[in-house]
Write an enzyme that holds these catalytic residues in place. Structure first.
Site, PDB file in Angstrom:
ATOM      1  N   ARG A 173       2.580 -21.909 -30.283  1.00 42.33           N
ATOM      2  CA  ARG A 173       2.913 -20.615 -30.820  1.00 42.33           C
ATOM      3  C   ARG A 173       4.412 -20.562 -30.943  1.00 42.33           C
ATOM      4  O   ARG A 173       5.264 -21.359 -30.420  1.00 42.33           O
ATOM      5  CB  ARG A 173       2.559 -19.575 -29.701  1.00 42.33           C
ATOM      6  CG  ARG A 173       1.067 -19.594 -29.480  1.00 42.33           C
ATOM      7  CD  ARG A 173       0.696 -18.819 -28.229  1.00 42.33           C
ATOM      8  NE  ARG A 173      -0.894 -18.543 -27.951  1.00 42.33           N
ATOM      9  CZ  ARG A 173      -1.396 -19.376 -27.075  1.00 42.33           C
ATOM     10  NH1 ARG A 173      -0.558 -19.990 -26.345  1.00 42.33           N
ATOM     11  NH2 ARG A 173      -2.752 -19.146 -26.714  1.00 42.33           N
ATOM     12  N   LYS A 197       0.790 -18.202 -22.430  1.00 41.93           N
ATOM     13  CA  LYS A 197       0.428 -16.782 -22.244  1.00 41.93           C
ATOM     14  C   LYS A 197       0.221 -16.952 -20.755  1.00 41.93           C
ATOM     15  O   LYS A 197      -0.250 -17.777 -20.307  1.00 41.93           O
ATOM     16  CB  LYS A 197      -0.448 -16.230 -22.942  1.00 41.93           C
ATOM     17  CG  LYS A 197      -0.325 -16.096 -24.378  1.00 41.93           C
ATOM     18  CD  LYS A 197      -1.611 -15.325 -25.223  1.00 41.93           C
ATOM     19  CE  LYS A 197      -1.029 -15.117 -26.684  1.00 41.93           C
ATOM     20  NZ  LYS A 197      -2.128 -14.625 -27.403  1.00 41.93           N
ATOM     21  N   HIS A 275       2.074 -19.278 -37.457  1.00 42.94           N
ATOM     22  CA  HIS A 275       0.629 -19.365 -36.701  1.00 42.94           C
ATOM     23  C   HIS A 275      -0.596 -20.049 -37.727  1.00 42.94           C
ATOM     24  O   HIS A 275      -1.448 -20.425 -37.231  1.00 42.94           O
ATOM     25  CB  HIS A 275       0.166 -17.708 -36.546  1.00 42.94           C
ATOM     26  CG  HIS A 275      -0.861 -17.713 -35.587  1.00 42.94           C
ATOM     27  ND1 HIS A 275      -0.573 -18.044 -34.328  1.00 42.94           N
ATOM     28  CD2 HIS A 275      -2.190 -17.197 -35.501  1.00 42.94           C
ATOM     29  CE1 HIS A 275      -1.890 -17.653 -33.536  1.00 42.94           C
ATOM     30  NE2 HIS A 275      -2.681 -17.225 -34.324  1.00 42.94           N
ATOM     31  N   ARG A 278      -0.264 -23.624 -36.947  1.00 40.66           N
ATOM     32  CA  ARG A 278      -1.098 -23.628 -35.636  1.00 40.66           C
ATOM     33  C   ARG A 278      -2.508 -23.982 -36.231  1.00 40.66           C
ATOM     34  O   ARG A 278      -3.224 -24.673 -35.542  1.00 40.66           O
ATOM     35  CB  ARG A 278      -0.947 -22.575 -34.881  1.00 40.66           C
ATOM     36  CG  ARG A 278      -1.620 -22.479 -33.671  1.00 40.66           C
ATOM     37  CD  ARG A 278      -1.230 -21.134 -32.606  1.00 40.66           C
ATOM     38  NE  ARG A 278      -2.124 -20.917 -31.449  1.00 40.66           N
ATOM     39  CZ  ARG A 278      -2.106 -21.439 -30.364  1.00 40.66           C
ATOM     40  NH1 ARG A 278      -1.485 -22.455 -30.101  1.00 40.66           N
ATOM     41  NH2 ARG A 278      -2.952 -21.067 -29.544  1.00 40.66           N
ATOM     42  N   HIS A 301      -5.746 -22.269 -25.267  1.00 41.79           N
ATOM     43  CA  HIS A 301      -6.811 -21.182 -25.275  1.00 41.79           C
ATOM     44  C   HIS A 301      -7.336 -21.218 -23.984  1.00 41.79           C
ATOM     45  O   HIS A 301      -7.807 -22.120 -23.588  1.00 41.79           O
ATOM     46  CB  HIS A 301      -7.842 -21.480 -26.590  1.00 41.79           C
ATOM     47  CG  HIS A 301      -7.422 -21.219 -28.042  1.00 41.79           C
ATOM     48  ND1 HIS A 301      -7.959 -22.069 -29.050  1.00 41.79           N
ATOM     49  CD2 HIS A 301      -6.253 -20.626 -28.316  1.00 41.79           C
ATOM     50  CE1 HIS A 301      -7.074 -21.686 -30.107  1.00 41.79           C
ATOM     51  NE2 HIS A 301      -6.308 -20.702 -29.820  1.00 41.79           N
ATOM     52  N   TYR A 310     -12.157 -22.465 -35.321  1.00 41.03           N
ATOM     53  CA  TYR A 310     -11.481 -23.395 -36.112  1.00 41.03           C
ATOM     54  C   TYR A 310     -12.727 -24.272 -36.668  1.00 41.03           C
ATOM     55  O   TYR A 310     -12.437 -24.897 -37.705  1.00 41.03           O
ATOM     56  CB  TYR A 310     -10.677 -24.306 -35.558  1.00 41.03           C
ATOM     57  CG  TYR A 310      -9.321 -23.631 -34.980  1.00 41.03           C
ATOM     58  CD1 TYR A 310      -8.575 -22.968 -35.891  1.00 41.03           C
ATOM     59  CD2 TYR A 310      -9.113 -23.106 -33.561  1.00 41.03           C
ATOM     60  CE1 TYR A 310      -7.408 -22.343 -35.457  1.00 41.03           C
ATOM     61  CE2 TYR A 310      -8.204 -22.718 -33.294  1.00 41.03           C
ATOM     62  CZ  TYR A 310      -7.109 -21.896 -34.360  1.00 41.03           C
ATOM     63  OH  TYR A 310      -6.028 -21.138 -33.758  1.00 41.03           O
TER      64      TYR A 310
END
Length: 329
Positions: A173, A197, A275, A278, A301, A310
């Protein structure tokens, strides 16, 4: 102080201590709740116990006129969490937000480059990093000014090439990229230690092209920007940052986004965001035979269902290739 500032501060303190949310997420949640309660105050509410479910539904109806469903979903999650927090701590007798439902968000496929477009974009970024500045002639400008501009322009081209290569090679990210420090890169293993995150760390690999661009940036570009590039001085905190801005400080997300958009325009590929790079990296890995859980680990994730989006992109690409190539499609 308004009647809702103290409860919001308590709520954000709770989230920071127990949920590990980023500063940006906490800021967004606080803003969402404050905007909601401000509007309710204009409607006549003077304390939290005066807020009812119908009041919150009026707020939702008002906000939905000017906000997309995705934004409304975030706002409702923030407000619902705030009132649940207040109810659990006895600040209100009834939770008026419990019945609120978040709007259904259409499951749109993420935009991606084709593998050929991504390769063209990377090759063009590397080529641009090795080119001259293309500035005005000696007759049109002062030589000293041209030299100063070139001293900044050259390292920025090296930096932007390294940024584009690393984003595509790792799928990280933007916030993760700007947070990278020099010590996070291990050239012996071709890996980068990324803080994602919730302050969760993971190690992601990168290939030879990204290594080459990073080395050129670190050896030939970064020292010039750290010294100021003729326009400023690097700060003490910049000493550890992997990527720097033109004035020698840690680069910010806006500059990274501008670099990616510029690289896409220059290469003649569809305009994309970091993004989207990504998304492209994940899709191309899956197309190349990577396991879904490997891609999940690389992207950071928390849920496999997020990574599974995806596979839909890969299927769409397969369908287009089938339609183009199969005689009886």
């Amino acid at each position: 102080m308004t009647w809702y500032e103290e409860p919001i501060a308590a709520y954000l303190g709770f989230l920071a201590a127990n949920r590990g949310l980023s500063a940006n997420t906490l800021k967004a949640y606080g803003s969402d709740v404050a905007e909601c309660l401000h509007l309710l105050g204009l409607m006549g509410a003077e304390d939290l116990n005066a807020v009812g479910t119908d009041d919150l539904r009026r707020w939702m109806a008002h906000e939905s006129h000017t906000h997309a469903r995705s934004s409304m979903a975030r706002k409702i999650v923030a407000v619902r969490g705030f009132f649940r927090f207040c109810h659990e701590r006895g600040m209100i007798g009834v939770d008026p937000a419990a019945p609120l439902m978040t709007p259904k968000i259409p499951d749109t496929l993420p935009a991606v480059l084709t593998e050929a477009q991504a390769e063209r974009m990377m090759d063009d970024a590397d080529r641009a990093a090795g080119e001259g500045g293309g500035g005005p002639s000696d007759r049109d400008a002062d030589r000293g000014k041209r030299a100063a501009a070139k001293s900044v322009d050259e390292p920025i081209r090296l930096r932007d090439a390294a940024i584009v290569e690393l984003l595509y090679a790792t799928g990280i990210r933007v916030a993760e990229l700007v947070g990278l420090d020099m010590g996070d890169v291990d050239f012996s293993q071709r890996t980068a230690r990324v803080t994602g995150k919730g302050n969760k760390q993971r190690v992601v690999p990168f290939g030879a092209p990204a290594e080459s661009s990073l080395r050129r940036w670190i050896e030939d570009g970064r020292p010039k920007l750290l010294a100021g590039g003729g326009v400023g001085d690097g700060t003490a905190g910049s000493m550890q940052a992997l990527f720097l801005g033109a004035r020698g400080g840690r680069i910010n997300q806006r500059v990274v986004r501008e670099a990616v958009h510029a690289a896409a325009r220059r290469a003649g590929v569809p305009d994309i965001s970091p993004h989207a790079l990504r998304h492209s990296a994940a899709t191309h890995m899956l197309n190349g035979g990577a396991d879904l859980r490997e891609v999940q680990e690389m992207l950071g994730h928390s849920s496999l269902s997020t990574t599974q989006r995806y596979t839909h992109v890969s299927i769409e690409q397969l369908r287009r290739r089938y339609d183009q190539a199969f005689p009886r499609a």
